[in-house]
Design a protein around this motif. Structure first.
Motif, PDB file in Angstrom:
ATOM      1  N   SER A   1       0.851  -1.183   0.000  1.00 15.33           N
ATOM      2  CA  SER A   1       0.000   0.000   0.000  1.00 15.33           C
ATOM      3  C   SER A   1       0.882   1.227   0.000  1.00 15.33           C
ATOM      4  O   SER A   1       1.520   1.549   0.981  1.00 15.33           O
ATOM      5  N   ALA A   2       0.927   1.848  -1.145  1.00 15.78           N
ATOM      6  CA  ALA A   2       1.830   2.980  -1.309  1.00 15.78           C
ATOM      7  C   ALA A   2       1.399   4.152  -0.436  1.00 15.78           C
ATOM      8  O   ALA A   2       2.214   4.918   0.030  1.00 15.78           O
ATOM      9  N   GLU A   3       0.059   4.287  -0.213  1.00 15.60           N
ATOM     10  CA  GLU A   3      -0.403   5.450   0.543  1.00 15.60           C
ATOM     11  C   GLU A   3       0.004   5.356   2.000  1.00 15.60           C
ATOM     12  O   GLU A   3       0.268   6.332   2.650  1.00 15.60           O
ATOM     13  N   ARG A   4      -0.033   4.150   2.539  1.00 21.44           N
ATOM     14  CA  ARG A   4       0.291   4.034   3.947  1.00 21.44           C
ATOM     15  C   ARG A   4       1.590   3.264   4.105  1.00 21.44           C
ATOM     16  O   ARG A   4       1.613   2.086   4.432  1.00 21.44           O
ATOM     17  N   ALA A   5       2.656   3.995   3.848  1.00 21.74           N
ATOM     18  CA  ALA A   5       3.978   3.386   3.838  1.00 21.74           C
ATOM     19  C   ALA A   5       4.288   2.709   5.170  1.00 21.74           C
ATOM     20  O   ALA A   5       4.825   1.617   5.222  1.00 21.74           O
ATOM     21  N   GLU A   6       3.862   3.384   6.263  1.00 22.49           N
ATOM     22  CA  GLU A   6       4.201   2.852   7.582  1.00 22.49           C
ATOM     23  C   GLU A   6       3.589   1.455   7.766  1.00 22.49           C
ATOM     24  O   GLU A   6       4.161   0.575   8.381  1.00 22.49           O
ATOM     25  N   LEU A   7       2.358   1.265   7.174  1.00 27.77           N
ATOM     26  CA  LEU A   7       1.700  -0.025   7.305  1.00 27.77           C
ATOM     27  C   LEU A   7       2.458  -1.088   6.543  1.00 27.77           C
ATOM     28  O   LEU A   7       2.550  -2.230   6.965  1.00 27.77           O
ATOM     29  N   GLU A   8       2.993  -0.690   5.417  1.00 29.28           N
ATOM     30  CA  GLU A   8       3.716  -1.671   4.614  1.00 29.28           C
ATOM     31  C   GLU A   8       4.943  -2.168   5.366  1.00 29.28           C
ATOM     32  O   GLU A   8       5.186  -3.361   5.463  1.00 29.28           O
ATOM     33  N   VAL A   9       5.667  -1.226   5.921  1.00 29.13           N
ATOM     34  CA  VAL A   9       6.844  -1.600   6.702  1.00 29.13           C
ATOM     35  C   VAL A   9       6.424  -2.494   7.857  1.00 29.13           C
ATOM     36  O   VAL A   9       6.991  -3.557   8.102  1.00 29.13           O
ATOM     37  N   SER A  10       5.365  -2.068   8.546  1.00 25.42           N
ATOM     38  CA  SER A  10       4.944  -2.820   9.712  1.00 25.42           C
ATOM     39  C   SER A  10       4.467  -4.222   9.320  1.00 25.42           C
ATOM     40  O   SER A  10       4.699  -5.185  10.031  1.00 25.42           O
ATOM     41  N   ASN A  11       3.850  -4.345   8.142  1.00 24.15           N
ATOM     42  CA  ASN A  11       3.435  -5.669   7.667  1.00 24.15           C
ATOM     43  C   ASN A  11       4.618  -6.599   7.472  1.00 24.15           C
ATOM     44  O   ASN A  11       4.560  -7.769   7.807  1.00 24.15           O
ATOM     45  N   HIS A  12       5.680  -6.052   6.912  1.00 24.19           N
ATOM     46  CA  HIS A  12       6.850  -6.891   6.670  1.00 24.19           C
ATOM     47  C   HIS A  12       7.465  -7.383   7.971  1.00 24.19           C
ATOM     48  O   HIS A  12       7.781  -8.547   8.114  1.00 24.19           O
ATOM     49  N   ILE A  13       7.584  -6.444   8.902  1.00 19.15           N
ATOM     50  CA  ILE A  13       8.176  -6.842  10.178  1.00 19.15           C
ATOM     51  C   ILE A  13       7.284  -7.872  10.862  1.00 19.15           C
ATOM     52  O   ILE A  13       7.741  -8.902  11.353  1.00 19.15           O
ATOM     53  N   ALA A  14       5.980  -7.597  10.862  1.00 20.96           N
ATOM     54  CA  ALA A  14       5.052  -8.506  11.524  1.00 20.96           C
ATOM     55  C   ALA A  14       5.108  -9.885  10.881  1.00 20.96           C
ATOM     56  O   ALA A  14       5.103 -10.904  11.569  1.00 20.96           O
ATOM     57  N   PHE A  15       5.209  -9.900   9.566  1.00 22.14           N
ATOM     58  CA  PHE A  15       5.250 -11.188   8.867  1.00 22.14           C
ATOM     59  C   PHE A  15       6.451 -12.004   9.325  1.00 22.14           C
ATOM     60  O   PHE A  15       6.318 -13.169   9.697  1.00 22.14           O
ATOM     61  N   VAL A  16       7.601 -11.364   9.341  1.00 19.82           N
ATOM     62  CA  VAL A  16       8.808 -12.096   9.729  1.00 19.82           C
ATOM     63  C   VAL A  16       8.710 -12.581  11.169  1.00 19.82           C
ATOM     64  O   VAL A  16       8.904 -13.767  11.459  1.00 19.82           O
ATOM     65  N   LEU A  17       8.358 -11.683  12.080  1.00 20.78           N
ATOM     66  CA  LEU A  17       8.358 -12.064  13.493  1.00 20.78           C
ATOM     67  C   LEU A  17       7.303 -13.130  13.778  1.00 20.78           C
ATOM     68  O   LEU A  17       7.541 -14.079  14.523  1.00 20.78           O
ATOM     69  N   THR A  18       6.122 -12.977  13.169  1.00 23.09           N
ATOM     70  CA  THR A  18       5.075 -13.967  13.408  1.00 23.09           C
ATOM     71  C   THR A  18       5.486 -15.318  12.848  1.00 23.09           C
ATOM     72  O   THR A  18       5.317 -16.351  13.503  1.00 23.09           O
ATOM     73  N   THR A  19       5.998 -15.297  11.628  1.00 26.55           N
ATOM     74  CA  THR A  19       6.399 -16.569  11.042  1.00 26.55           C
ATOM     75  C   THR A  19       7.440 -17.248  11.908  1.00 26.55           C
ATOM     76  O   THR A  19       7.340 -18.437  12.187  1.00 26.55           O
ATOM     77  N   ILE A  20       8.420 -16.470  12.337  1.00 24.14           N
ATOM     78  CA  ILE A  20       9.468 -17.073  13.163  1.00 24.14           C
ATOM     79  C   ILE A  20       8.851 -17.721  14.394  1.00 24.14           C
ATOM     80  O   ILE A  20       9.072 -18.888  14.684  1.00 24.14           O
ATOM     81  N   SER A  21       8.022 -16.966  15.139  1.00 22.59           N
ATOM     82  CA  SER A  21       7.528 -17.563  16.375  1.00 22.59           C
ATOM     83  C   SER A  21       6.622 -18.749  16.116  1.00 22.59           C
ATOM     84  O   SER A  21       6.718 -19.751  16.800  1.00 22.59           O
ATOM     85  N   TRP A  22       5.767 -18.642  15.105  1.00 24.98           N
ATOM     86  CA  TRP A  22       4.827 -19.750  14.917  1.00 24.98           C
ATOM     87  C   TRP A  22       5.449 -20.956  14.257  1.00 24.98           C
ATOM     88  O   TRP A  22       4.873 -22.043  14.292  1.00 24.98           O
TER      89      TRP A  22
ATOM     90  N   GLN B   1      15.162  -5.809   5.049  1.00 23.70           N
ATOM     91  CA  GLN B   1      15.952  -4.730   4.461  1.00 23.70           C
ATOM     92  C   GLN B   1      15.805  -4.701   2.938  1.00 23.70           C
ATOM     93  O   GLN B   1      15.806  -3.650   2.325  1.00 23.70           O
ATOM     94  N   ARG B   2      15.681  -5.867   2.344  1.00 23.81           N
ATOM     95  CA  ARG B   2      15.581  -5.884   0.888  1.00 23.81           C
ATOM     96  C   ARG B   2      14.180  -5.590   0.390  1.00 23.81           C
ATOM     97  O   ARG B   2      13.991  -5.055  -0.694  1.00 23.81           O
ATOM     98  N   GLN B   3      13.182  -5.978   1.200  1.00 26.14           N
ATOM     99  CA  GLN B   3      11.806  -5.783   0.750  1.00 26.14           C
ATOM    100  C   GLN B   3      11.347  -4.339   0.890  1.00 26.14           C
ATOM    101  O   GLN B   3      10.549  -3.865   0.106  1.00 26.14           O
ATOM    102  N   VAL B   4      11.835  -3.676   1.941  1.00 23.62           N
ATOM    103  CA  VAL B   4      11.383  -2.309   2.168  1.00 23.62           C
ATOM    104  C   VAL B   4      12.132  -1.388   1.218  1.00 23.62           C
ATOM    105  O   VAL B   4      13.353  -1.367   1.209  1.00 23.62           O
ATOM    106  N   PRO B   5      11.393  -0.632   0.387  1.00 26.21           N
ATOM    107  CA  PRO B   5      12.061   0.219  -0.602  1.00 26.21           C
ATOM    108  C   PRO B   5      12.913   1.300   0.065  1.00 26.21           C
ATOM    109  O   PRO B   5      12.641   1.708   1.196  1.00 26.21           O
ATOM    110  N   ASP B   6      13.908   1.754  -0.671  1.00 22.94           N
ATOM    111  CA  ASP B   6      14.875   2.689  -0.110  1.00 22.94           C
ATOM    112  C   ASP B   6      14.248   3.963   0.429  1.00 22.94           C
ATOM    113  O   ASP B   6      14.657   4.481   1.457  1.00 22.94           O
TER     114      ASP B   6
END
Ligand SMILES: Nc1ncnc2c1ncn2[C@@H]1O[C@H](COP(=O)(O)OP(=O)(O)OP(=O)(O)O)[C@@H](O)[C@H]1O
Ligand SMILES: [Mg+2]
Lengths: 766, 310
Positions: free
Chosen positions: A105-126, A190-195
């Protein structure tokens, strides 16, 4: 964000831990005694039990790190050779394709970043969690079933060492996998989140760890400017935020302690996220640009001392005068009150009296003692007044009002006498900052950096104080008056003190007029006030008489130092106002904070991983302990249940226990469902059975209480992920420490329980 | 038997197995009392299910006695400290199947807090001793039954124990292994160690034990030294080299004169154990051959000599 971070309280946590461990220990000893009486046959029971206890503790004391290490290494080898590391492959595959499914979601950049982090952390724990529960629950039971444990315990290995070795082994393995996955996940994020979201091309860096300092106190001022615990409710069912009304005296107040250059750096960065609420459409301008909010930085000892003096109507005016620093006026108002109290005592309700009593003793006297200049007598007068007021209990009792009246008159006298000193010693510096806009659909948080040296337009009081200080300083240096005339250099001296030329000319003009009027005396190179008065009184009067209105359209522009002037003892008060009429701003304690220098994303990410690691370790501890008592499938189910309840229902249990959940006891509620009743009508049953139902519900509640203590609060561990997903650093005090404490708190008793169960049981499970 | 000090003392030991609800299932051991003296090889005999393993497990603290007392190396059975000087070979080798022989020995060595050097040295010795040199890097799950027994024995000896408890040491072993095991037990005795072994392979026990006890259905039936118990006072055995028919007739005559009219005189047979050992030895020396019955018989005196050595 909806959380309200509170630092972990070690002392009280430790206390309740001790209590709980004490209770569990007592239960264990009771069970042990019972067991040995049955086993040892009556009279032999006690010695058998004591010997068992002694030998058990001897074993615990003689554990050997070497053996624990051997058992740890064995466990790790077992996991590796059983190919537990394969989960890592699953993780890699998920990451490879995860990017496809995450919404962009280009409009809500913060959500995109937060989605990526959440995905990684959730996947790791589960991913790791089930593996870890499975391994830890089957380890020892398999060892017993295959009797490989026979060979180990017929060596000098202690049972505690077996338990610890298992726990450490699985822990080591879980943490290794965690670190591996964490590292891969980090690179992936780091690679997924655009510069441009990492702030590389000048945009705001969203992949960061904001370090907030939250206010220690947070309260509201109502539209009359009186303190209150909450602001207005605009009708939300969700009561997290309270509202400040626009264009009134209503404010939200944060008090930050420990504000020094060492703690927050040389400048002040404030970040906030408020909720806007409109009752009318508002001007076109406010429609497009949002509501206007304004911070005011305050150094205000009068507010500290008298903020709740006069919450009750009888003392309202006096309280107001005190807060304004108009102590003579306050003194007069108080003596009127004293008179009325002896003439019409029943006008004063006990509630008003109790209220003013608390305010005088706990606030006024307390703050006055803190001021260095020796207001012991004033503090004492407030205290005595407070004590007298606290005696007023009976609405009809006139004698206590009489005493209170005397104390009130005494207070009025002291205030009259020390009023000028107080006025000088209790300044109020008010630095309003530039207003900013709050948007309805707020995206990203608004933050602003303010320099240490703040420029502000002075109000009357500040003008008077500033001129008093400037003139006094010049006078002390002998620069104000030459002979019996105002010094010829005064204009340049005033300009040197940062006063605009037009205003400096005005000041000289007014001083000259005062000298001519005989209010000021110029003689022997010194300027003095007639009748031994004070300069502050003179300037207060001049300001009041509007003779010192700034000739410069910008007003009296003054400078204040953030640390020296506004937070001299480290306490900084920040008020937030809404400037738009009939509009409201909603806020909670965590909605505004001082943002320190950001930590790197890596640091926060590591702390989140640390918390996940601790969670995995706690699950391992529980699983291994359970598996010392029951077989694999049972302990698997047990551990899973503990985890699910602790993760998803712990806060619910706490709320029920604290009476914050609506509804009644379990059985009563069940009856209501059956009988189609609502909580307001209650169930249809005889009084006797109602009593029985309620007694049974008490027992239920007791059990729930026990459960809430025994089941660890797993949300302590997952909170770290929430911080980092929202771009915050993971705070030690309110996230990492509770996790560590929870882990250690469970580790110790679990190891003992597990080892005891292994020791006092035959390892011949078929 | 150098001294008369008791290494194991069992007094009135009973064990009742109960089910989950505490109901009695089996009385596995009934009021058993026995002593094992320092330096002797003690054989515990009995048919299947007679309670031998149960007794041993109680000795080692794996099971708790229903009643009675145990002292082992002067300590209580529940005291871990006693394990420092005990080696135990369980009924089946209960080892970690994902480890290899080296790792197994290293692991158990660590449990005794032995230094790395000590562990290596001891592991080398023991692996040679039990003949697993070729297989030391293979995981135990690939081992045959006998190999597992061997590594089990090696782990029992890792700490150079004073008391060795062997539960059916020869089960699953080939005759060479059995022979080596018996030789080892004797060697341990010569080193002054005490050995408690239990088995229902009577011959094995007979060959090595100083004293034996026989259990049946949990009760001790017979106990005593091997010579005492097995000496047949009513018979005399004479063995010679290969004797001619005339020689035999003459001896018969002599025996008749001494009032023994009908002695049994025959060519003794080697037992299967000896035949087996012989075959294996010969095969090693002359690989790729098959032996005929005559060949084996011809080499019999050697086997004879071998057998009579002990
Ligand atoms: N864990 C157990 N639960 C219930 N009964 C058991 C258990 N272990 C052994 N028993 C019973 O106790 C008796 C003695 O068993 P034990 O294993 O001591 O015999 P054993 O002399 O070692 O036999 P074997 O020569 O076959 O090894 C048997 O009847 C057996 O069924
Ligand atoms: Mg057996």
């Amino acid at each position: 964000m909806d959380f309200n971070p509170t630092p972990f309280n070690f002392v009280s946590g430790f206390n309740s831990w001790l209590q709980l461990v004490g209770i569990i220990g007592a239960i264990a000893i009771g069970l042990g005694l019972l067991g040995s009486f049955l086993y040892g046959g009556g009279a032999n029971g006690l010695p058998v039990f004591l010997k068992g206890l002694v030998s058990f503790f001897k074993e615990i004391v003689t554990v050997s790190p070497g053996r624990i290490w051997a058992l740890t290494a064995l466990t790790v080898k077992e996991c590796v050779r059983r190919k537990a590391l394969l989960v890592f492959v699953v993780f890699a595959v998920l990451l490879m394709f995860g990017g496809w499914f995450l919404p962009e979601s280009a409009e809500r950049a913060e959500l995109e970043v937060s989605n990526h982090i959440a995905f990684v952390l959730t996947t790791i724990s589960w991913l790791i969690l089930p593996v870890v529960i499975f391994l830890s629950c089957w380890g020892i039971p398999e060892d017993i079933r295959l009797r490989s444990l026979h060979t180990v315990v017929t060596k000098p290995a202690r049972r505690v060492e077996v338990v610890l070795g298992r726990m450490f082994g699985y822990g080591t393995m879980a943490i290794t996998i965690l670190i591996l996955m964490g590292a891969v996940g980090y690179v992936w994020i780091q690679r997924q989140v655009p510069d441009d979201m990492k702030g590389i091309n000048g945009g705001t860096n969203l992949l960061t760890c904001r370090v907030p300092v939250y206010g220690d106190f947070f309260y509201f001022l109502d539209r009359e400017g009186l303190p209150s615990r909450t602001g207005l409710n605009v009708g939300d069912a969700w009561k997290f935020r309270s509202f400040v009304e626009g264009n009134t005296r209503s404010r939200a107040v944060w008090i930050f302690n420990d504000i020094f250059p060492e703690t927050i750096g040389e400048s002040l960065r404030l970040e906030s996220r408020f909720e806007a609420f409109r009752t009318i459409k508002g001007s076109e301008q406010s429609m497009t640009s949002g509501l206007e909010a304004q911070y005011t930085l305050l150094q205000d000892t009068r507010e500290e001392a008298f903020s709740s003096f006069g919450v009750g109507a009888s003392f309202r005016e006096a309280g107001e005068a005190l807060r304004e620093g108009n102590f003579q006026n306050a003194s007069q108002l108080l003596s009127t009150v004293a008179e009325r109290m002896s003439s019409a005592p029943l006008d004063f309700s006990p509630i008003d009296c109790r209220q003013v009593a608390i305010a005088s003793v706990q606030e006024s006297a307390y703050v006055l003692r803190k001021i260095e200049k020796g207001f012991e007598d004033v503090a004492k007068a407030f205290e005595e007044f407070g004590f007298a007021a606290s005696e007023v209990i009976d609405p009809e009792d006139e004698a206590s009002r009489g005493k209170m009246s005397i104390a009130c008159a005494a207070l009025a006298d002291v205030l009259n006498e020390r009023g000028d000193d107080l006025r000088e010693a209790m300044p109020r510096i008010e630095v309003p900052l530039e207003p900013f806009e709050v948007h309805e659909f707020h995206e990203g948080d608004a933050y602003e950096t303010y320099p240490r040296e703040l420029t502000y337009t002075a109000n009357n009081e500040s003008t008077a104080r500033f001129l008093t200080r400037t003139i006094t300083d010049l006078n002390d240096l002998g620069k104000a008056v030459k002979g019996s005339e105002l010094s010829a250099d005064l204009l340049s001296d005033l300009e040197a003190a940062n006063i605009e030329t037009v205003n400096a000319e005005l000041v000289i003009e007014v001083l000259q007029a005062e000298i001519e009027a005989g209010k000021l005396l110029a003689a022997d190179g010194k300027l003095a006030v007639a009748d031994n008065g004070r300069f502050l009184q003179v300037f207060d009067r001049l300001v009041r008489e509007e003779r010192l209105i700034s000739q410069d359209p910008a007003g009296w522009v003054l400078k204040a130092d953030l640390f020296k002037d506004l937070a001299p003892h480290g306490a900084l008060r920040i008020q937030v106002a809404c400037l738009d009429d009939q509009m409201y701003l909603g806020m909670a304690r965590s909605d505004m904070f001082i943002r320190l220098k950001d930590n790197s994303f890596f640091v926060g990410y590591s702390k989140a991983l640390l918390n996940i690691g601790l969670m995995l370790c706690l699950v391992i501890v529980l699983g291994v302990t359970a598996s010392c008592i029951v077989k694999g499938p049972v302990s698997f189910f047990f551990t899973l249940t503990m985890f699910v309840i602790g993760q998803f229902f712990h806060s619910f249990m706490t709320r029920i226990l604290m009476g914050q959940e609506k509804g009644s006891g379990m059985i009563e509620s069940a009856m209501m469902i059956v009988q189609h009743r609502s909580p307001s009508t209650g169930i249809d049953t005889s009084e006797r059975s109602m009593q029985m139902i309620q007694a049974a519900d008490k027992v239920n509640l007791g059990l729930l209480h026990a459960a809430s203590n025994i089941i660890p609060d797993f949300s302590n561990f997952t909170s770290a992920a929430i911080y980092i997903e929202n771009g915050f650093d993971v705070p030690w005090a309110s996230s990492v420490l509770p996790a560590i404490a929870t882990f250690v708190g469970f580790l110790v008793p679990c190891v003992i329980i597990g080892a005891a169960c292994l020791k006092f049981r035959e390892l011949e499970a078929k | 038997m150098q001294t008369q000090e008791n290494v194991i003392e069992i007094r009135n030991l009973s064990k009742v197995y109960r089910d989950f609800w505490g109901r009695k299932k089996v009385q596995a051991v009934k009021s058993l009392s026995l002593d094992v003296k320092r330096g002797e090889v003690f054989g515990l005999l009995g048919p299947n299910g007679s309670g031998k393993t149960t007794t041993i497990k109680m000795l080692l603290g794996l099971l708790f006695p229903t009643s009675g007392e145990i002292s082992i190396l002067g300590k209580k059975a529940s005291d871990v400290a006693k394990n420092e000087r005990i080696g135990y070979l369980p009924e089946e080798s209960y080892l970690y199947r994902f480890l290899n022989a080296d790792e197994t020995l290293d692991f158990y060595g660590r449990l005794f807090n032995m230094s790395a050097q000590e562990r290596n040295q001891r592991a080398d010795e023991l692996i040679k001793l039990v003949g697993l040199d070729q297989a030391r890097r293979r995981q135990l799950k690939e081992y045959s039954k006998g190999m597992t027994r061997r590594i089990g024995l090696a782990q029992a000896l890792i700490n150079n124990p004073d008391l060795v408890v062997l539960d059916e040491p020869t089960s699953g072993l080939d005759p060479i292994g059995t022979r080596e095991m018996k030789d080892l037990i004797l060697k341990l005795r010569d080193e002054g160690k005490t050995v408690l072994l239990c088995s229902h392979q009577l011959a094995d026990v007979q060959d090595v034990s100083d004293r034996i006890a026989v259990m049946f259905q949990g009760e001790l039936k017979v106990m005593g030294s091997v010579e005492e118990l097995l000496e047949l006072r009513e018979e005399t055995e004479i063995r010679t080299g290969n004797l001619s028919e005339e020689g035999i007739a003459e001896i018969r005559a002599v025996l008749k004169k001494h009032g023994m009219p009908d002695p049994s005189i025959q060519k003794p047979r080697a037992d299967l154990e000896e035949l087996f050992l012989k075959t294996v030895r010969e095969s090693g020396e002359r690989p790729g051959r098959r032996f005929t019955a005559e060949e084996m018989a011809a080499t019999q005196p050697a086997a004879e000599a071998d057998a009579s050595k002990k």
